[in-house]
Design a protein around this motif. Sequence first.
Motif, PDB file in Angstrom:
ATOM      1  N   UNK A 195       0.830  -1.205   0.000  1.00  0.00           N
ATOM      2  CA  UNK A 195       0.000   0.000   0.000  1.00  0.00           C
ATOM      3  C   UNK A 195       0.870   1.263   0.000  1.00  0.00           C
ATOM      4  N   UNK A 196       1.962   1.242   0.744  1.00  0.00           N
ATOM      5  CA  UNK A 196       2.874   2.377   0.744  1.00  0.00           C
ATOM      6  C   UNK A 196       3.478   2.578  -0.642  1.00  0.00           C
ATOM      7  N   UNK A 197       3.828   1.478  -1.299  1.00  0.00           N
ATOM      8  CA  UNK A 197       4.413   1.558  -2.633  1.00  0.00           C
ATOM      9  C   UNK A 197       3.394   2.138  -3.614  1.00  0.00           C
ATOM     10  N   UNK A 198       2.157   1.693  -3.536  1.00  0.00           N
ATOM     11  CA  UNK A 198       1.112   2.215  -4.413  1.00  0.00           C
ATOM     12  C   UNK A 198       0.878   3.692  -4.151  1.00  0.00           C
ATOM     13  N   UNK A 199       0.850   4.083  -2.878  1.00  0.00           N
ATOM     14  CA  UNK A 199       0.648   5.482  -2.523  1.00  0.00           C
ATOM     15  C   UNK A 199       1.783   6.342  -3.078  1.00  0.00           C
ATOM     16  N   UNK A 200       3.012   5.855  -2.942  1.00  0.00           N
ATOM     17  CA  UNK A 200       4.171   6.585  -3.457  1.00  0.00           C
ATOM     18  C   UNK A 200       4.090   6.725  -4.968  1.00  0.00           C
ATOM     19  N   UNK A 201       3.703   5.656  -5.664  1.00  0.00           N
ATOM     20  CA  UNK A 201       3.568   5.711  -7.120  1.00  0.00           C
ATOM     21  C   UNK A 201       2.490   6.724  -7.525  1.00  0.00           C
ATOM     22  N   UNK A 202       1.377   6.720  -6.823  1.00  0.00           N
ATOM     23  CA  UNK A 202       0.307   7.670  -7.135  1.00  0.00           C
ATOM     24  C   UNK A 202       0.774   9.104  -6.901  1.00  0.00           C
ATOM     25  N   UNK A 203       1.514   9.321  -5.835  1.00  0.00           N
ATOM     26  CA  UNK A 203       2.030  10.649  -5.538  1.00  0.00           C
ATOM     27  C   UNK A 203       2.989  11.114  -6.633  1.00  0.00           C
ATOM     28  N   UNK A 204       3.879  10.235  -7.054  1.00  0.00           N
ATOM     29  CA  UNK A 204       4.828  10.589  -8.109  1.00  0.00           C
ATOM     30  C   UNK A 204       4.110  10.877  -9.428  1.00  0.00           C
ATOM     31  N   UNK A 205       3.114  10.084  -9.757  1.00  0.00           N
ATOM     32  CA  UNK A 205       2.348  10.324 -10.984  1.00  0.00           C
ATOM     33  C   UNK A 205       1.643  11.675 -10.919  1.00  0.00           C
ATOM     34  N   UNK A 206       1.082  12.005  -9.772  1.00  0.00           N
ATOM     35  CA  UNK A 206       0.407  13.292  -9.613  1.00  0.00           C
ATOM     36  C   UNK A 206       1.398  14.439  -9.777  1.00  0.00           C
ATOM     37  N   UNK A 207       2.562  14.301  -9.180  1.00  0.00           N
ATOM     38  CA  UNK A 207       3.571  15.350  -9.299  1.00  0.00           C
ATOM     39  C   UNK A 207       4.035  15.500 -10.740  1.00  0.00           C
ATOM     40  N   UNK A 208       4.194  14.387 -11.450  1.00  0.00           N
ATOM     41  CA  UNK A 208       4.584  14.451 -12.858  1.00  0.00           C
ATOM     42  C   UNK A 208       3.528  15.190 -13.682  1.00  0.00           C
ATOM     43  N   UNK A 209       2.264  14.909 -13.416  1.00  0.00           N
ATOM     44  CA  UNK A 209       1.184  15.591 -14.140  1.00  0.00           C
ATOM     45  C   UNK A 209       1.195  17.083 -13.861  1.00  0.00           C
ATOM     46  N   UNK A 210       1.436  17.449 -12.610  1.00  0.00           N
ATOM     47  CA  UNK A 210       1.483  18.870 -12.252  1.00  0.00           C
ATOM     48  C   UNK A 210       2.625  19.558 -12.993  1.00  0.00           C
ATOM     49  N   UNK A 211       3.786  18.925 -13.014  1.00  0.00           N
ATOM     50  CA  UNK A 211       4.938  19.509 -13.705  1.00  0.00           C
ATOM     51  C   UNK A 211       4.642  19.640 -15.199  1.00  0.00           C
ATOM     52  N   UNK A 212       4.049  18.616 -15.799  1.00  0.00           N
ATOM     53  CA  UNK A 212       3.697  18.684 -17.219  1.00  0.00           C
ATOM     54  C   UNK A 212       2.717  19.825 -17.475  1.00  0.00           C
ATOM     55  N   UNK A 213       1.721  19.962 -16.623  1.00  0.00           N
ATOM     56  CA  UNK A 213       0.719  21.006 -16.783  1.00  0.00           C
ATOM     57  C   UNK A 213       1.369  22.387 -16.756  1.00  0.00           C
ATOM     58  N   UNK A 214       2.203  22.634 -15.745  1.00  0.00           N
ATOM     59  CA  UNK A 214       2.842  23.932 -15.645  1.00  0.00           C
ATOM     60  C   UNK A 214       3.820  24.161 -16.791  1.00  0.00           C
ATOM     61  N   UNK A 215       4.508  23.119 -17.215  1.00  0.00           N
ATOM     62  CA  UNK A 215       5.415  23.255 -18.351  1.00  0.00           C
ATOM     63  C   UNK A 215       4.669  23.653 -19.607  1.00  0.00           C
ATOM     64  N   UNK A 216       3.540  23.009 -19.859  1.00  0.00           N
ATOM     65  CA  UNK A 216       2.727  23.351 -21.029  1.00  0.00           C
ATOM     66  C   UNK A 216       2.189  24.765 -20.926  1.00  0.00           C
ATOM     67  N   UNK A 217       1.716  25.129 -19.751  1.00  0.00           N
ATOM     68  CA  UNK A 217       1.159  26.467 -19.556  1.00  0.00           C
ATOM     69  C   UNK A 217       2.228  27.531 -19.783  1.00  0.00           C
ATOM     70  N   UNK A 218       3.425  27.316 -19.271  1.00  0.00           N
ATOM     71  CA  UNK A 218       4.499  28.290 -19.454  1.00  0.00           C
ATOM     72  C   UNK A 218       4.922  28.389 -20.917  1.00  0.00           C
TER      73      UNK A 218
END
Length: 60
Positions: free
Chosen positions: A21-44
């Motif tokens: 469960x910790x591993x899944x939570x960590x993976x979900x967190x990393x995926x969310x952070x990647x999406x946020x970075x992609x979003x801001x990169x596209x916006x900029x």
Amino acid sequence: MRLERMKMDMAREVEAMQRDMEMKWTEMLLESQERIVEFFGKALSEKRNKKAKRMPTPKA
């Protein structure tokens, strides 16, 4: 003896489930952070492209 062995087995299973469960939570967190970075990169990049289109090219 059997009861103690069963308790130990159950404890191992619970620990393994917690690790999973910790591993899944960590993976979900990393995926969310990647999406946020992609979003801001596209916006900029879109913002820069719009600015570049509006600004006239300097003449030398």
